[in-house]
Write an enzyme that holds these catalytic residues in place. Structure first.
Site, short mmCIF file in Angstrom:
data_model
loop_
_atom_site.label_atom_id
_atom_site.label_comp_id
_atom_site.label_asym_id
_atom_site.label_seq_id
_atom_site.Cartn_x
_atom_site.Cartn_y
_atom_site.Cartn_z
N ARG A 166 72.29 145.36 -44.93
CA ARG A 166 73.36 145.73 -44.02
C ARG A 166 74.28 144.53 -43.78
NH1 ARG A 166 71.61 145.80 -39.56
NH2 ARG A 166 69.40 145.45 -39.88
N TYR A 180 74.50 150.02 -50.33
CA TYR A 180 73.17 149.72 -49.78
C TYR A 180 72.76 150.70 -48.66
CZ TYR A 180 69.51 147.75 -46.96
OH TYR A 180 68.35 147.60 -46.25
N LYS A 222 71.09 154.85 -40.06
CA LYS A 222 71.47 154.02 -38.93
C LYS A 222 72.81 154.46 -38.31
CE LYS A 222 67.83 151.45 -38.74
NZ LYS A 222 67.20 150.98 -39.91
N HIS A 229 65.29 152.80 -32.26
CA HIS A 229 64.84 152.18 -33.52
C HIS A 229 63.32 152.02 -33.44
CE1 HIS A 229 65.38 148.59 -36.53
NE2 HIS A 229 65.16 149.71 -37.17
N SER A 287 64.43 144.89 -37.41
CA SER A 287 64.37 145.17 -38.84
C SER A 287 63.41 144.22 -39.54
CB SER A 287 65.76 145.04 -39.45
OG SER A 287 66.63 145.95 -38.83
N ALA A 288 62.57 144.79 -40.41
CA ALA A 288 61.59 144.02 -41.20
C ALA A 288 60.61 143.25 -40.32
CB ALA A 288 62.30 143.09 -42.19
N CYS A 289 60.21 143.85 -39.21
CA CYS A 289 59.23 143.20 -38.32
C CYS A 289 57.98 144.06 -38.11
CB CYS A 289 59.87 142.86 -36.99
SG CYS A 289 61.01 141.48 -37.13
N GLY A 290 57.75 145.07 -38.96
CA GLY A 290 56.44 145.71 -38.93
C GLY A 290 56.35 147.15 -38.48
N LYS A 291 57.46 147.88 -38.37
CA LYS A 291 57.36 149.29 -37.95
C LYS A 291 56.63 150.14 -38.99
CE LYS A 291 61.76 149.76 -37.22
NZ LYS A 291 62.07 148.36 -37.49
N THR A 292 57.07 150.03 -40.25
CA THR A 292 56.45 150.85 -41.30
C THR A 292 54.95 150.56 -41.35
OG1 THR A 292 58.50 150.81 -42.54
CG2 THR A 292 56.52 151.44 -43.75
N ASN A 293 54.60 149.29 -41.23
CA ASN A 293 53.19 148.91 -41.30
C ASN A 293 52.38 149.46 -40.14
OD1 ASN A 293 52.35 146.74 -43.55
ND2 ASN A 293 54.55 146.69 -43.16
N ASP A 341 60.82 154.58 -38.51
CA ASP A 341 62.03 153.78 -38.26
C ASP A 341 62.87 154.27 -37.08
OD1 ASP A 341 63.61 151.50 -39.20
OD2 ASP A 341 65.14 152.96 -39.78
N ASN A 363 64.68 141.74 -49.28
CA ASN A 363 64.97 143.02 -48.63
C ASN A 363 64.95 144.17 -49.65
OD1 ASN A 363 65.66 144.58 -46.26
ND2 ASN A 363 67.74 144.78 -47.09
N ARG A 366 63.63 147.48 -51.39
CA ARG A 366 63.14 148.65 -50.64
C ARG A 366 62.64 149.76 -51.56
NH1 ARG A 366 63.91 148.65 -44.65
NH2 ARG A 366 64.85 146.62 -44.30
N TYR A 421 48.34 143.65 -39.26
CA TYR A 421 48.11 144.87 -40.06
C TYR A 421 47.03 145.76 -39.42
CZ TYR A 421 51.02 142.27 -43.30
OH TYR A 421 52.07 141.57 -43.85
N ASN A 459 45.72 145.35 -35.95
CA ASN A 459 46.54 145.70 -34.77
C ASN A 459 45.96 146.92 -34.04
OD1 ASN A 459 48.26 143.56 -35.34
ND2 ASN A 459 49.64 144.81 -36.60
P1 GTP Z 1 62.91 148.07 -41.20
O1 GTP Z 1 62.67 149.13 -42.22
O2 GTP Z 1 63.82 147.00 -41.69
O3 GTP Z 1 63.39 148.60 -39.88
O4 GTP Z 1 61.53 147.26 -41.01
P2 GTP Z 1 60.08 147.55 -40.42
O5 GTP Z 1 60.07 147.19 -38.97
O6 GTP Z 1 59.62 148.90 -40.79
O7 GTP Z 1 59.21 146.43 -41.16
P3 GTP Z 1 57.97 146.55 -42.14
O8 GTP Z 1 56.81 147.30 -41.55
O9 GTP Z 1 58.47 147.02 -43.45
O10 GTP Z 1 57.50 145.03 -42.27
C1 GTP Z 1 58.31 144.03 -42.80
C2 GTP Z 1 57.48 142.86 -43.24
O11 GTP Z 1 56.59 142.39 -42.21
C3 GTP Z 1 56.60 143.17 -44.45
O12 GTP Z 1 56.71 142.12 -45.36
C4 GTP Z 1 55.22 143.26 -43.86
O13 GTP Z 1 54.23 142.91 -44.80
C5 GTP Z 1 55.27 142.28 -42.68
N1 GTP Z 1 54.31 142.68 -41.61
C6 GTP Z 1 54.18 143.93 -41.08
N2 GTP Z 1 53.19 143.98 -40.15
C7 GTP Z 1 52.68 142.73 -40.08
C8 GTP Z 1 51.63 142.14 -39.29
O14 GTP Z 1 50.95 142.78 -38.47
N3 GTP Z 1 51.40 140.81 -39.47
C9 GTP Z 1 52.12 140.06 -40.37
N4 GTP Z 1 51.85 138.77 -40.50
N5 GTP Z 1 53.12 140.59 -41.14
C10 GTP Z 1 53.39 141.90 -41.00
C1 SPV Z 2 66.76 148.17 -41.04
O1 SPV Z 2 67.48 147.24 -41.46
O2 SPV Z 2 66.37 148.23 -39.86
C2 SPV Z 2 66.33 149.23 -41.96
C3 SPV Z 2 66.97 149.32 -43.28
O3 SPV Z 2 65.50 150.06 -41.60
S1 SPV Z 2 68.58 150.02 -43.16
O4 SPV Z 2 68.46 151.47 -43.35
O5 SPV Z 2 69.36 149.44 -44.23
O6 SPV Z 2 69.15 149.76 -41.87
MN MN Z 3 65.09 149.89 -39.42
#
Ligand code: GTP
Ligand code: SPV
Ligand code: MN
Length: 610
Positions: free
Chosen positions: A82, A221, A230, A250, A273-279, A298, A388, A390, A516, A519
């Protein structure tokens, strides 16, 4: 050769209503595509478009045996995430966008867009993509139509939304819809050869919250181009939600079942973003007796239900997840979800036609094609997959997708988590003292910046209130006031808020918490709090678990020593943090709700007494 209004009518299916035809014709007259195509969402259509993209070089078909019906796309290095600096909220009044959004006068922006879109689709097909955010016809769901000149967008939208003829049927039956226009901004002159990732160096991701319109130019993208996500489900929807008394967040949504009692809990969590939601959404509990099922990863749309509780739906139909770091160890459910019917963007390609990224299970092979299309070997300095990169994959394929993930009314929420990447200061889990403190916790979220946006410096700490900084369609402090209003309305039925942090590090830079699946131990404490089984200790930033109440059974190399490190709360550091937060709040002027300032004062009081 530009398509004519007559030709559009000829190719339009019978279920396309007049107002949609007018919209399509108006945009076609401006953008001048060679053809217009109405997407129906069928398998045949997917097969045709993906085959065309393989032929044009935009897609690489992956090994059919290893990864059936799956494809790899490589973007231009300038179009990998983004672009927040090119994302605009075009409200009538600048004040309504607030200091954290880039505001632009709507009339002026329309002038710019009219120039940019003039002939922007020349030589291309304009696809008409009807979609529903949320289950088709659901009471919380919403309809939209995206016009795009990118077949990559069409195929991604088919995974991420309920896309196609059925959505058009609902529009035809009189359903309201959000118009969204997208162009990669790369017109083709006659005879000009296309590139494998057409886009424009100049990008405009624009939102008109008063008229619910979205116009996006120059990028292919995800977050810039898949306009249901978004742009609609957060920026436009958050302004609708403020107007109509609901919430667009979010957030992931999960169901946690206590297998002994059968009791179900539903949790949402907002992390930047990229701080662990999917996980977290797909967590495999490491402690026995619990089961987690995924509802969404998300975005959550939440509304008060007839019983006065807060109900959430996942408006999406797929996951657009971060690839690096995803493995059978960290997120096996995501790995199983993407084993077929998946689009990968900017990961590396193996010699046997499969995908690879940093942090997947396999050690780096001797040879790869990296995300830039170059030969790569383990000695290469650069990463093989973009940080980033995906995967776009259908939610229905997730082995632990919740039975009720498409429940039109949503699932009732028991707890709301806020978190971010914080190497210091923030403890593992803290409960709100009172509802307004919960809103303060959300408002004061700060996190180390990730690769999810191109134009903010990765690694640095930045405020990201409610993980909504890039996604709130209106004034951030008005959004906090809206949260307080929703809490007031629902009273004690409004879920309790928890602050969590999986990312604390020791002095050597090692994670203090394994994260992971582990948690689940935090979720366990939260639901035992909800059940009134455990007490909490009053801490500086909230209510903390007692060490003896926290389940660490079977957790390797973890003892009270480590626990103490996770709960080291340095009053001086927090004094600095409070001062910094106060400074941050200043930009919102007198819009910051008094109750939020009161929470800051209470934090200060606790710091002074510590
Ligand atoms: P967006 O799709 O961008 O909104 O991101 P998201 O919040 O869904 O993030 P996602 O779960 O994809 O995690 C992003 C990164 O964080 C990945 O590289 C994961 O491996 C890492 N991560 C997720 N959960 C944990 C955790 O509990 N501990 C650590 N150390 N890393 C984590
Ligand atoms: C984010 O950046 O929070 C995402 C990916 O989930 S995007 O759809 O590009 O915003
Ligand atoms: Mn997101």
């Amino acid at each position: 050769m530009t398509v004519t209004a007559q030709e559009i009518r000829e190719v339009a299916p019978a279920n396309v209503p007049e107002d949609v035809l007018e919209f399509v014709t108006r945009v076609a007259e401006l953008a001048k595509p060679e053809a217009v195509y109405f997407a129906d969402g069928s398998q045949e259509e997917w097969d045709r478009l993906t085959t065309e993209m393989v032929e044009s070089g935009m897609f690489t078909r992956l090994n059919e045996e290893k990864r059936p019906n799956s494809f790899l796309a490589r973007s231009l290095p300038s179009d990998v995430a983004r672009v927040e600096s090119r994302t605009f909220i075009c409200s009538e009044k600048e004040e309504d966008a607030g200091p954290t959004n880039h505001w632009y006068d709507p009339t002026e922006m329309k002038k710019i867009l009219n120039e940019k879109f003039d002939g922007a689709m020349k030589g291309r097909t304009m696809y008409v993509v009807p979609f529903s955010m949320g289950p088709l016809g659901g009471p919380i769901s919403q309809l939209g139509i995206e016009l795009t000149d990118s077949p990559y967008v069409v195929c991604n939208m088919r995974i991420m939304t309920r896309m196609g003829a059925k959505a058009m049927d609902l529009i035809n039956e009189g359903g309201e819809w959000v118009p969204a226009v997208h162009s990669v901004g790369a017109p083709l002159e006659p005879g000009q050869e296309d590139t494998t990732w057409p886009c424009n160096e100049e990008k405009y991701i624009t939102h008109f919250p008063e008229t619910n319109e979205i116009w996006s130019y120059g990028s292919g993208y995800g977050g810039n181009a898949l306009l249901g996500k978004k742009c609609f489900a957060l920026r436009i929807a958050s302004t609708m939600a403020k107007r109509d008394g609901w919430m667009a967040e979010h957030m992931l949504i999960l169901r946690l079942t206590d297998e002994k009692t059968g009791k179900q809990y539903h949790v949402t969590a907002a992390f930047p973003s990229a701080c662990g939601k999917t996980n977290l959404a797909m967590l495999q509990p490491t402690i026995p007796g619990y089961k987690v099922e995924t509802v969404g990863d998300d975005i959550a749309w939440m509304r008060p239900g007839p019983d006065g509780r807060l109900y959430a739906i996942n408006p999406e139909a797929g996951f657009f997840g971060v690839a690096p770091g995803t493995s059978h160890d960290t997120n096996p459910m995501a790995m199983d979800t993407m084993d077929r019917n998946t689009i990968f963007t900017n990961v590396a390609l193996t010699d046997d036609g499969d995908v690879w990224w940093e942090g997947c299970d396999m050690p780096a092979p001797e040879h790869l094609i990296d995300w830039k299309g170059q030969d790569w070997n383990p000695d290469s300095r650069e990463k093989a997959a973009h940080p980033n990169s995906r995967f776009t994959t259908p939610a229905a394929q997730c082995p632990i997708i919740c039975d009720d993930w498409e429940a039109p009314q949503g699932v009732p929420i028991d707890a709301i988590l806020f978190g971010g990447r914080r190497a210091t200061n923030v403890p593992l889990v803290a409960e709100q003292y009172e509802p307004a403190h919960g809103v303060y916790i959300g408002a004061s979220v700060a996190s180390e910046v990730t690769a999810a946006a191109t134009d903010v410096k990765a690694g640095s700490l930045r405020h990201d209130p409610f993980a909504m900084l890039p996604f709130c369609g209106y004034h951030m402090a008005d959004y906090w006031a809206h949260w307080l209003e929703m809490q007031d309305k629902l009273g004690d039925k409004f879920p309790k808020v928890y602050q969590v942090n999986w990312f604390r590090k020791d002095d050597e830079g090692n994670w203090l918490w394994p994260g992971y699946g582990e948690n689940s131990r935090v979720l366990d404490w939260i639901v035992r709090r909800a059940a009134g089984e455990v007490e909490a200790v009053e801490g500086l930033t909230g209510l903390y678990p007692k060490f003896e109440d926290f389940n660490i059974e079977g957790l390797k190399d973890f003892d009270e020593e480590t626990w103490k490190k996770l709960y080291t709360i340095d009053p001086e550091a927090w004094d600095a943090e409070a001062a910094e937060t106060e400074e941050y709040f200043k930009q919102f002027g007198d819009k910051v709700p008094a109750r939020i300032l009161e929470q800051l004062a209470k934090l200060r009081e606790r710091i002074n007494n510590a």
